[in-house]
Structure formats: structure tokens, C-alpha cells
Motif scaffolding. Structure first.
Motif, PDB file in Angstrom:
ATOM      1  N   LEU A 256       0.789  -1.232   0.000  1.00  0.00           N
ATOM      2  CA  LEU A 256       0.000   0.000   0.000  1.00  0.00           C
ATOM      3  C   LEU A 256       0.823   1.286   0.000  1.00  0.00           C
ATOM      4  O   LEU A 256       0.239   2.371  -0.026  1.00  0.00           O
ATOM      5  CB  LEU A 256      -0.925   0.014   1.233  1.00  0.00           C
ATOM      6  N   HIS A 257       2.153   1.204   0.036  1.00  0.00           N
ATOM      7  CA  HIS A 257       2.944   2.411   0.201  1.00  0.00           C
ATOM      8  C   HIS A 257       2.840   3.358  -1.001  1.00  0.00           C
ATOM      9  O   HIS A 257       3.104   4.548  -0.866  1.00  0.00           O
ATOM     10  CB  HIS A 257       4.417   2.049   0.417  1.00  0.00           C
ATOM     11  N   HIS A 258       2.431   2.829  -2.161  1.00  0.00           N
ATOM     12  CA  HIS A 258       2.366   3.681  -3.348  1.00  0.00           C
ATOM     13  C   HIS A 258       1.070   4.487  -3.421  1.00  0.00           C
ATOM     14  O   HIS A 258       0.887   5.269  -4.353  1.00  0.00           O
ATOM     15  CB  HIS A 258       2.489   2.817  -4.604  1.00  0.00           C
ATOM     16  N   VAL A 259       0.166   4.298  -2.451  1.00  0.00           N
ATOM     17  CA  VAL A 259      -1.090   5.068  -2.397  1.00  0.00           C
ATOM     18  C   VAL A 259      -0.912   6.175  -1.359  1.00  0.00           C
ATOM     19  O   VAL A 259      -0.962   5.903  -0.157  1.00  0.00           O
ATOM     20  CB  VAL A 259      -2.282   4.164  -2.033  1.00  0.00           C
ATOM     21  N   PRO A 260      -0.690   7.420  -1.773  1.00  0.00           N
ATOM     22  CA  PRO A 260      -0.327   8.477  -0.829  1.00  0.00           C
ATOM     23  C   PRO A 260      -1.314   8.665   0.326  1.00  0.00           C
ATOM     24  O   PRO A 260      -0.891   8.858   1.471  1.00  0.00           O
ATOM     25  CB  PRO A 260      -0.255   9.730  -1.711  1.00  0.00           C
ATOM     26  N   VAL A 261      -2.611   8.614   0.018  1.00  0.00           N
ATOM     27  CA  VAL A 261      -3.598   8.839   1.084  1.00  0.00           C
ATOM     28  C   VAL A 261      -3.517   7.738   2.129  1.00  0.00           C
ATOM     29  O   VAL A 261      -3.520   8.000   3.342  1.00  0.00           O
ATOM     30  CB  VAL A 261      -5.020   8.909   0.483  1.00  0.00           C
ATOM     31  N   VAL A 262      -3.413   6.490   1.667  1.00  0.00           N
ATOM     32  CA  VAL A 262      -3.300   5.362   2.598  1.00  0.00           C
ATOM     33  C   VAL A 262      -2.013   5.480   3.402  1.00  0.00           C
ATOM     34  O   VAL A 262      -1.991   5.247   4.615  1.00  0.00           O
ATOM     35  CB  VAL A 262      -3.354   4.029   1.837  1.00  0.00           C
TER      36      VAL A 262
END
Length: 500
Positions: A256-262
Motif C-alpha cells: 500500500l505504500h504507493h497510495v499516498p492517502v493510505v
């Protein structure tokens, strides 16, 4: 362990306030850095500065906290410049890093402010290695640090200064007996420097890019510990927390690190976890730190499974360096440290009793309440000092039982002292000859238990039985009884030491 972290008592919801304010302050710092156009590296540096300002500044008064916060850039900015300037000079960089480690630990001798400034200097040097900072980045990083510290200060001292409505906590310093290498902080500075040197050497063999993790692990094992037993237990907990954090990192950070909001939400939750669990579980705090670091590496674009596995290895190396240092270099024994804290606790019991008796005798200036708060703080240090012996994995059953008995009886003393102070606060409470006699017996019992070497500890007289139901005498007789019982494990500890 889970129960200890998340169901531990939180009187006044202080841990909840502490953690919530941290998320607000650090979040504001990062948002401001982004709003003025700072790079991701600068925003991370600023966020770290805000985190340290909100986490490590622990002066007993709000005024003192504000002064320490204002002094953070005085040590942080020069350290940042030094680390950046030596980025391409490995030998000089390594020697400077070890110097910062030693100076940071030695600064603990000046109390909470010295500790805060020492931690800030170390973490500033550490952050430059984390981000591979070079001199051309310094102006932006300076702006980010100053802006973030200002944001943290606005939140802490302006928007949400809940400490102003609370009595100042008692500041309890590390026992400062001796000079030179006999002083605990000096010995620890030497230990930390040599342990960090070991970690640095092995860490660079493992990775020429992430070696600083090992040095960081050694440093944080030494923070808030005094004896070798405390350091060993803290090293184990740091390693365990890192391993658990890596497992969680594989489940959350990697996919999930590539999803900024997450990523932002996970980092915010990790910050909350760091502050909320810090005072009850070092293992869970390190889990939260590891998850946060994993997400930051993801945002920097360097996260992968191999990196997480390397972090475990480097952490183990750093913990090993700390353990070897405290075992082999100028060791500070658990027994000597514990004995000093127990003696301080007993003398504080006597002072509390004397203040309560004076208040009941009509002295308007006598007030046992501050001494009760000091006793609670000292008992916290006793528990930390005895934690190696009461640890579930401790193989020394006899010492474990003795340590638990001492803790239980000191808790009994604290409970009765709190009750005595509450009764003394009643303006209608009275003083009589029996109270004076009971206070004298408490004083004699404390003197018998804390007789300095080479004089043998005396016999503690048994408290007389009383059927009187007066609250003051009930608390005093219960306190006397606890002191009588406490003589057994303490005198036993003089023949068989509490710890190594």
C-alpha cells in the motif's frame, strides 16, 4: 503484551491526549512544509523535528518545556550541517557520529533538558544518513526544521496546553553519586560510544547504505536505562518490536505504500501508536516506529522485502552492541541501581509521613501532596530497575519472587501514604500523641532499612496492633506493617543480590 499496551489504566486520559496532540502537531508541521513547497525529504525532516519536540521534551514545568523546545535548533542545526558536510568523508563522518552518541548520552547528567537536547542532536545526525543529505539541501532543511518546531510549539503551548491545568510532575533524576567514571552517566556515555562503534562496524559490513540502523538501535537501547539488566531487557524488546513491525510492514507497507492517502493515514496511526504506547510497552512503540519507517521508505521509493529483512538484521546488531557494551565495559549492576532507587523511595515515604503529621499538627506550610507525587515518580524508576528480574523470561526464580515482593510492598506503602495525605488535607482532621508515636516508628523503620554501609541494617520493630478506626492511625499502622514486611526481602537482598 497486547493487553498491557491497550487496556492499561490511563488516568485523566493523559496518554490519549499525549498521542492525539502529537498527531495534530506533527500533521500541522508536515502540512505547512508541503504548503510552502518543501521537498519530501524536507517534510520528513520537519516531521521528525516536530515528533522529537513533542515526545522528548519532558521538563516538569510548561515554562521549562518551552525553553527546551527553543533550544532544540541550537543543537540540531549545527549537527545537521556537520553531518551533511561529512556525507562524502566516511571516516570523519563515523567518528563525528560516535562523538554525538557519547555527548548525547553524557548530557543526561543535566536532567530532562540535557536528555532532550542529546536525543535531538543524535536524531538530527541520524536523519541525514536516512535521507542522504548533502550541503546543498541545508537551507531548505533549516527552514523545514524551524517551521516544524514552531508548528509543534503552537500546538503544544497554545492550542492544546493541557499541562497548564495539571500540577507539575515530580522530576526524578538519575542517581548522580560519584565523579568521573564512577558517575553513571559518564559510564553510560563510554558504553554507548563503544557499543555504537561495534554496531557501526558490523552494520557497514552488512550494508554500506543502511548501516546507521544498527547505530540507531544501540542508541535507543541506552535511552531511559541505567543498569545492564535494564539495557538487556530493552534490547530484547526493541528487537521483538522491530520483528513484529516488519511482519506488519509486509502486510501493509509493501502493498500500500504507493497510495499516498493510505500511506498518510498509516503514518498518522503509527505516530499515534508511538505516543500512546510509549509509557506502557516499549515493544509496541517499536512496532509502530518500524511501520512508520517502512511507509516513509515506501514514499521515498526504496521499499522492498529485502530492505525490511535488512532492518531486522541491523537492529539485532545494534542491540547486540548495546548488550556487549553494558556487560563488558564499566558495568552498572542492577543491584546497585535498584538499591539506590529503593532507598530514595523509602526516604520519600518518611518525608511524606512527616509532612502529613506536621499538617495535622497545625502547620499551614506543611504539604505532603508534592512528596506523594515524587514518590509515584520514584516508584516508576524502581519498577524500571527491577523489570529485568520480573520479566517472564527471567530464569532466576528466587530473585524474581523477591523483586515482586519488594514492588508489592512499596506499592502498599504508596497507597497508605496517599491515604494519609488525603486525610491530612481535611481541615477537621486532628493530631494526637498516638499519631506522633506512629510517625516516629515510621521514621525509625526507614532509618533501619536504609542504614548506609558499612553499618548493618537494623531490626525493624513490629507495628503495634490497634483496633482504633481513625483513618490517620489506620493508614500509619498499615504503613508500618508494610515496612516491617519489606525488611525481609531487603535484608535477604543484602545476602543474595537482587540482580547481576
Amino acid at each position: 503484551m497486547l493487553k498491557r499496551a491497550f487496556t492499561a489504566p490511563d488516568p485523566g486520559r493523559m496518554r490519549l491526549r499525549f498521542a492525539s496532540r502529537a498527531v495534530l502537531g506533527i500533521g500541522l508541521a508536515v502540512v505547512l512544509c508541503g504548503a510552502v513547497g518543501h521537498s519530501l525529504q524536507a517534510a520528513i525532516t520537519g516531521g521528525l523535528a516536530a515528533l522529537l519536540a513533542l515526545f522528548t521534551v519532558t521538563d516538569p514545568t510548561v515554562r521549562g518545556q518551552a525553553v527546551t523546545t527553543a533550544l532544540l535548533p541550537v543543537v540540531g542545526l549545527p549537527t545537521l550541517a556537520l553531518a551533511a558536510a561529512l556525507h562524502d568523508v566516511p571516516l570523519a563522518r563515523d567518528l563525528a557520529f560516535l562523538g554525538v552518541v557519547g555527548a548525547g548520552v553524557y548530557a543526561r547528567r543535566w536532567g530532562p533538558r540535557g536528555h532532550s537536547l542529546g536525543v535531538f542532536a543524535f536524531m538530527t545526525f541520524f536523519a541525514t544518513q536516512f535521507l542522504h543529505t548533502v550541503p546543498s539541501q541545508l537551507p531548505e532543511l533549516y527552514e523545514a526544521v524551524l517551521l516544524s518546531l514552531a508548528a509543534a510549539a503552537v500546538v503544544r503551548f497554545g492550542v492544546w496546553c493541557y499541562e497548564r491545568r495539571l500540577p507539575a510532575p515530580a522530576a526524578v533524576a538519575v542517581p548522580a553519586g560519584g565523579t568521573g567514571l564512577k558517575r553513571i552517566t559518564t559510564r553510560q556515555a563510554v558504553q554507548a560510544t563503544l557499543g555504537a562503534a561495534f554496531a557501526l562496524g558490523i552494520g557497514q559490513v552488512l550494508s554500506d547504505q543502511r548501516w546507521y540502523w544498527a547505530v540507531g538501535a544501540t542508541w535507543w537501547v541506552f535511552v531511559a536505562t541505567t543498569s545492564r539488566g535494564e539495557t538487556i531487557v530493552r534490547g530484547f524488546r526493541r528487537f521483538l518490536g522491530t520483528v513484529l513491525g516488519i511482519v506488519l510492514g509486509f502486510a501493509i507497507a509493501v502493498p500500500l505504500h504507493h497510495v499516498p492517502v493510505v500511506a498518510a493515514v498509516v503514518i498518522a496511526l503509527s505516530v499515534f501508536g508511538i505516543f500512546y504506547t510509549a509509557h506502557v510497552s516499549y515493544t509496541w512503540m517499536m512496532l509502530a516506529v518500524t511501520v512508520m519507517a517502512s511507509m516513509l521508505y515506501g514514499l521515498l521509493g526504496v521499499l522492498d522485502a529485502g530492505l525490511l529483512a535488512l532492518r531486522v538484521t541491523e537492529t539485532a546488531t545494534g542491540a547486540l552492541g548495546a548488550v556487549l557494551a553494558v556487560l563488558l565495559v564499566l558495568p552498572v549492576t542492577t543491584h546497585s541501581v535498584t538499591e539506590a532507587w529503593v532507598e530514595r523511595a523509602l526516604r520519600c515515604v518518611h518525608t511524606c509521613t512527616a509532612q502529613a503529621a506536621a499538617r495535622l499538627a497545625g502547620d499551614p506550610d506543611a504539604d505532603p501532596a508534592p512528596r506523594v507525587a515524587e514518590l509515584e515518580a520514584i516508584l516508576g524508576r524502581v519498577r524500571l530497575s527491577l523489570s529485568p528480574l520480573v520479566h517472564p523470561l527471567s530464569p532466576m526464580k528466587a530473585r524474581k519472587g523477591r523483586a515482586r515482593q519488594i514492588l508489592a510492598l512499596l506499592d502498599d506503602c504508596a497507597r497508605e501514604v496517599r491515604g494519609l495525605a488525603s486525610v491530612a488535607a481535611d481541615p477537621e482532621a486532628s493530631h494526637d500523641a498516638r499519631l506522633a508515636a506512629a510517625c516516629w516508628r515510621v521514621e525509625a523503620a526507614v532509618e533501619a532499612l536504609t542504614a548506609p554501609a558499612p553499618y548493618p541494617r537494623g531490626r525493624v520493630a513490629t507495628a503495634p496492633h490497634t483496633a482504633d478506626g481513625e483513618p490517620v492511625l489506620a493508614h500509619l499502622h498499615a504503613l508500618e506493617h508494610a515496612l516491617v514486611e519489606l525488611a525481609v526481602p531487603l535484608r535477604g537482598a543484602s545476602r543474595v543480590t537482587l540482580g547481576a
